[in-house]
Design a protein around this motif. Structure first.
Motif, PDB file in Angstrom:
ATOM      1  N   MET A 171       0.858  -1.169   0.000  1.00  0.00           N
ATOM      2  CA  MET A 171       0.000   0.000   0.000  1.00  0.00           C
ATOM      3  C   MET A 171       0.904   1.232   0.000  1.00  0.00           C
ATOM      4  SD  MET A 171      -3.244   0.942   2.533  1.00  0.00           S
ATOM      5  CE  MET A 171      -3.282  -0.685   3.146  1.00  0.00           C
ATOM      6  N   SER A 172       0.553   2.219  -0.801  1.00  0.00           N
ATOM      7  CA  SER A 172       1.389   3.411  -0.898  1.00  0.00           C
ATOM      8  C   SER A 172       1.291   4.254   0.378  1.00  0.00           C
ATOM      9  CB  SER A 172       0.973   4.248  -2.101  1.00  0.00           C
ATOM     10  OG  SER A 172      -0.247   4.890  -1.847  1.00  0.00           O
ATOM     11  N   PRO A 173       2.364   4.983   0.699  1.00  0.00           N
ATOM     12  CA  PRO A 173       2.334   5.835   1.912  1.00  0.00           C
ATOM     13  C   PRO A 173       1.223   6.884   1.856  1.00  0.00           C
ATOM     14  CG  PRO A 173       4.571   5.618   1.081  1.00  0.00           C
ATOM     15  CD  PRO A 173       3.669   4.984   0.066  1.00  0.00           C
ATOM     16  N   LYS A 174       0.943   7.402   0.667  1.00  0.00           N
ATOM     17  CA  LYS A 174      -0.101   8.421   0.532  1.00  0.00           C
ATOM     18  C   LYS A 174      -1.466   7.834   0.886  1.00  0.00           C
ATOM     19  CE  LYS A 174      -2.059  11.581  -2.874  1.00  0.00           C
ATOM     20  NZ  LYS A 174      -2.026  12.030  -4.259  1.00  0.00           N
ATOM     21  N   LEU A 175      -1.741   6.619   0.400  1.00  0.00           N
ATOM     22  CA  LEU A 175      -3.013   5.978   0.695  1.00  0.00           C
ATOM     23  C   LEU A 175      -3.121   5.643   2.181  1.00  0.00           C
ATOM     24  CD1 LEU A 175      -5.676   4.745  -0.248  1.00  0.00           C
ATOM     25  CD2 LEU A 175      -4.434   2.656  -0.809  1.00  0.00           C
ATOM     26  N   THR A 176      -2.025   5.183   2.763  1.00  0.00           N
ATOM     27  CA  THR A 176      -2.009   4.850   4.184  1.00  0.00           C
ATOM     28  C   THR A 176      -2.339   6.076   5.027  1.00  0.00           C
ATOM     29  OG1 THR A 176      -0.352   3.144   3.790  1.00  0.00           O
ATOM     30  CG2 THR A 176      -0.608   3.905   6.056  1.00  0.00           C
ATOM     31  N   LYS A 177      -1.723   7.214   4.715  1.00  0.00           N
ATOM     32  CA  LYS A 177      -1.964   8.436   5.471  1.00  0.00           C
ATOM     33  C   LYS A 177      -3.398   8.931   5.280  1.00  0.00           C
ATOM     34  CE  LYS A 177       2.872   9.855   5.286  1.00  0.00           C
ATOM     35  NZ  LYS A 177       3.233   9.031   6.381  1.00  0.00           N
TER      36      LYS A 177
END
Length: 85
Positions: free
Chosen positions: A1-7
């Motif tokens: 999962m991308s960091p942007k989606l996680t945040k």
């Protein structure tokens, strides 16, 4: 999962939890706004540590917390009766 989606998911979970807490009277709206503001700042600061070439999305204003429907102890308006034909 991308960091942007996680945040983004973390921010949404925080907003929903705060809206529920305000709805049930566990915290005041002012306290929820302060917590959301700190969470946004923390998530924004964490995005600064992303590698080069990754852009940072704009941060939503701290007053963008979804509002709970109605205050505790109030009843919602009943729907209007359908017109009879």
């Amino acid at each position: 999962m991308s960091p942007k989606l996680t945040k983004t998911i973390i921010g949404a979970v925080i907003a929903i939890a705060l809206a529920a807490a305000v709805s049930y009277g566990l915290v005041s709206q002012q306290t929820a706004d302060q917590i959301q503001s700190k969470a946004n700042q923390t998530l924004q600061n964490d995005q600064g540590s992303l590698g080069p070439g990754q852009s940072q999305p704009p941060v939503a204003p701290s007053n963008s917390i979804p509002q709970a429907p109605g205050q505790p102890g109030t009843s919602p308006q009943p729907p209007a009766p359908a017109p009879k034909q």
